[in-house]
Design an enzyme around this catalytic site. Structure first.
Site, PDB file in Angstrom:
ATOM      1  N   HIS A 242     -42.715  37.948 -41.990  1.00  0.00           N
ATOM      2  CA  HIS A 242     -42.693  36.979 -41.099  1.00  0.00           C
ATOM      3  C   HIS A 242     -41.448  37.041 -40.419  1.00  0.00           C
ATOM      4  O   HIS A 242     -41.170  36.103 -39.399  1.00  0.00           O
ATOM      5  CB  HIS A 242     -43.606  35.397 -41.254  1.00  0.00           C
ATOM      6  CG  HIS A 242     -45.200  35.676 -40.735  1.00  0.00           C
ATOM      7  ND1 HIS A 242     -46.078  34.843 -40.883  1.00  0.00           N
ATOM      8  CD2 HIS A 242     -46.103  37.036 -41.617  1.00  0.00           C
ATOM      9  CE1 HIS A 242     -47.155  35.156 -41.448  1.00  0.00           C
ATOM     10  NE2 HIS A 242     -46.954  36.212 -41.997  1.00  0.00           N
ATOM     11  N   GLY A 243     -40.494  37.752 -41.051  1.00  0.00           N
ATOM     12  CA  GLY A 243     -39.446  37.127 -40.110  1.00  0.00           C
ATOM     13  C   GLY A 243     -38.262  36.644 -40.895  1.00  0.00           C
ATOM     14  O   GLY A 243     -39.085  35.318 -41.601  1.00  0.00           O
TER      15      GLY A 243
END
Length: 394
Positions: A242-243
């Site tokens: 998710h970064g």
């Protein structure tokens, strides 16, 4: 910021020198010599506790050696303070957890270190055997929360170098309440659909560096919680995941803020987000300031640049409320690559606490071979250089 980066790299070098010093001499405790069996079945937790007690009680540097082989660890909690400030855990083999989700059901962490100064963890693999608990959560059954693979709490002068963390039940590596931590050459590997398996989570900690690491997981590659200051992240590859996220912030009404965070020279490949700041949509005294995202490469990222101040999972506990978290002085510099969605830059800030001091410089994000679009709400700042999509900042 260049001076700060240099100082952090010098700190990293000094910590590595400490590691080399610890490896060079002093007490060495081989867990096989102490009775551990590398069969992947016999619990070596008692042997590890014995080794830790001896190392912690030593007045000189001490090394606990996990040789080549597979060692089953039911759980391990290793606490200080110790009589020396140079304990090294040298792992040449693999530590494996139980696949039975009830074994760690009430355990805070599978492997945890607390109240230590001068700890080094070098090499090896830790395997949390998390697939059964992920499957349980996917099925919607009543499941335990799960335990992180590795948690470092209330510690100072810590090195984690060359460690591979795989199949963690939840967060892989947690740094909580620590000072002067260097994480380098780490590899995190979990499936992209594994829930809550953040790669590295840092909270209420200062002077932390994360360098040259490869993180693929089912949640944030790196998550940055309240009370984090002076965090330097460099040369990280992220994906799946998710970064890199600051937040979620504002879960509590009264919480410390996040200050002086740099993410530089990093790559995001087919992640849900690139660089993200997120906060709950409800009142809070939290803040995020002096944040720098620079020299970032994006490859088919869904939300490349995003601030989300309306985070409210399942619309529970915060519907129709404004975030009280104050976001200011955030710089986005030299960020280029491709978006998997039309909106490449999204600043969705609190209507009552707008984001201020946002800076865009040399940005190019494309979608389907065209310039992506930008969306702004309550976002104030400036743009310079070539900025594509064009800035929508007030």
């Amino acid at each position: 910021m260049a001076l700060y980066g240099t100082l952090m790299l010098l700190l990293s070098l000094s910590l590595l020198l400490l590691l080399n010093h610890a490896l060079a001499g002093g007490l060495t405790l081989d867990i096989v010599s102490l009775g551990a069996k590398p069969d992947g079945k016999t619990d070596v937790s008692p042997v590890l506790q014995t080794a830790w007690a001896k190392a912690c009680d030593s007045t000189g540097p001490a090394t606990i050696h996990v040789p080549i082989g597979t060692f089953y660890v039911q759980s391990g909690s290793f606490n200080g303070p110790c009589k020396n400030n140079a304990i090294t855990i040298r792992i040449d083999g693999t530590l494996v957890a139980s696949s039975d989700i009830q074994v760690l059901a009430k355990t805070k962490a599978w492997i945890g270190f607390k109240d230590v100064n001068g700890l080094s963890i070098h090499g090896g693999v830790i395997d949390g055997k998390g697939s059964d608990i992920w499957n349980c959560k996917h099925s919607g059954n009543n499941c335990p929360d799960g335990a992180p693979n590795l948690e470092i709490t209330n510690a100072q002068n810590v090195i984690i170098n060359g460690l591979a963390s795989i199949n963690s039940q939840i967060f892989n590596i947690v740094v909580y309440g620590c000072q002067n931590v260097n994480i380098q050459g780490v590899k995190v590997s979990d499936p992209g659909d594994s829930p809550n398996t953040d790669g590295i989570h840092v909270q209420e900690s200062s002077d932390v560096t994360i360098l040259s690491s490869n993180i693929g997981t089912g949640d944030d590659c790196i998550s940055i919680g309240p009370g984090t200051t002076n965090l330097w992240i460099e040369s990280v590859t992220c994906g799946p995941g998710h970064g890199i996220s600051i937040g979620s912030l504002g879960k509590s009404a009264d919480e410390p803020g996040v200050k002086n965070v740099t993410v530089t020279s990093s790559t995001f490949t087919e992640t849900t987000n690139g660089v993200r700041i997120k906060s709950w949509g409800r009142p809070s005294s939290g803040f995020a300031t002096d944040i720098h995202f620079q020299h970032i490469t994006l490859e088919n990222v869904k939300n490349p640049i995003i601030i989300d101040q309306n985070y409210c999972p399942h619309d529970e506990g915060c519907p129709h409320q404004d975030s009280g978290v104050k976001i200011s002085e955030v710089t986005y510099e030299d960020i280029k690559g491709t978006s998997a969605t039309e909106i490449g830059v999204k600043f969705d800030c609190s209507p009552t606490n707008p984001c201020i001091g946002l800076t865009l410089e040399d940005i190019k994000v494309t979608y389907n071979n065209q310039i992506a679009k930008a969306s702004c709400k309550g976002a104030k700042g400036t743009a310079s250089g070539v900025v594509e999509p064009a800035s929508c900042l007030e």
